[in-house]
Design a protein around this motif. Structure first.
Motif, short mmCIF file in Angstrom:
data_model
loop_
_atom_site.label_atom_id
_atom_site.label_comp_id
_atom_site.label_asym_id
_atom_site.label_seq_id
_atom_site.Cartn_x
_atom_site.Cartn_y
_atom_site.Cartn_z
N ALA A 1 0.82 -1.22 0.00
CA ALA A 1 0.00 0.00 0.00
C ALA A 1 0.85 1.27 0.00
O ALA A 1 0.32 2.37 -0.04
CB ALA A 1 -0.92 0.01 1.23
N SER A 2 2.18 1.12 0.07
CA SER A 2 3.11 2.26 0.17
C SER A 2 2.74 3.19 1.31
O SER A 2 2.75 4.41 1.19
CB SER A 2 3.15 3.05 -1.15
N ARG A 3 2.41 2.58 2.47
CA ARG A 3 1.98 3.36 3.63
C ARG A 3 2.83 3.04 4.84
O ARG A 3 3.24 1.90 5.05
CB ARG A 3 0.51 3.09 3.92
N TRP A 4 3.07 4.09 5.64
CA TRP A 4 3.78 3.97 6.90
C TRP A 4 2.77 3.94 8.03
O TRP A 4 1.82 4.72 8.04
CB TRP A 4 4.72 5.15 7.08
N LEU A 5 2.98 3.03 8.99
CA LEU A 5 2.08 2.89 10.14
C LEU A 5 2.89 2.89 11.43
O LEU A 5 4.10 2.64 11.42
CB LEU A 5 1.32 1.56 10.05
N VAL A 6 2.22 3.14 12.54
CA VAL A 6 2.87 3.06 13.85
C VAL A 6 3.32 1.62 14.08
O VAL A 6 2.59 0.68 13.76
CB VAL A 6 1.91 3.53 14.96
#
Length: 117
Positions: free
Chosen positions: A98-103
């Motif tokens: 998803a090309s997403r950064w998460l905690v």
């Protein structure tokens, strides 16, 4: 505001960091983003990394690098270097599909340590 973001904001406020805390050298939520303003004795890189972490914590679906850059007003290269450093310590995680950064789990461990106080 969803429950995760609401909880994060309430914990931030419990620590005395309401909006407008920038005069104490803490990032303040402004227009959906974080202003980075360090007081005397503050380390700019740490303030920037924390602003990224708090920014990501506001969205349970995570954020793209572009969204993080827009919210923090950091240069893309600076934001990416800080993200990869936070990732190496487990404070953020990257979801390539998803090309997403998460905690990450490291941030959770620090947050849980606060609760018994």
């Amino acid at each position: 505001m969803d429950s995760i973001a609401g909880t994060a904001q309430r914990l931030w406020e419990l620590g005395g960091h309401e909006n407008g805390g920038a005069e104490r050298g803490t990032p303040a939520l402004l227009n959906g983003g974080y202003e980075i303003s360090g007081g005397r004795g503050c380390v700019q890189a740490v303030l920037r990394a924390l602003s990224i972490l708090k920014c990501i914590a506001q969205d349970p679906d995570g954020m793209t690098l572009r969204e993080i850059v827009r919210s923090t007003n950091l240069a893309p290269s600076t934001a990416h270097r800080l993200l990869t450093t936070l990732q190496s310590e487990g404070f953020v995680q990257f979801k390539p599909e998803a090309s997403r950064w998460l905690v990450g789990h490291g941030a959770h461990l620090v947050g849980v340590a606060f609760l018994p106080q």
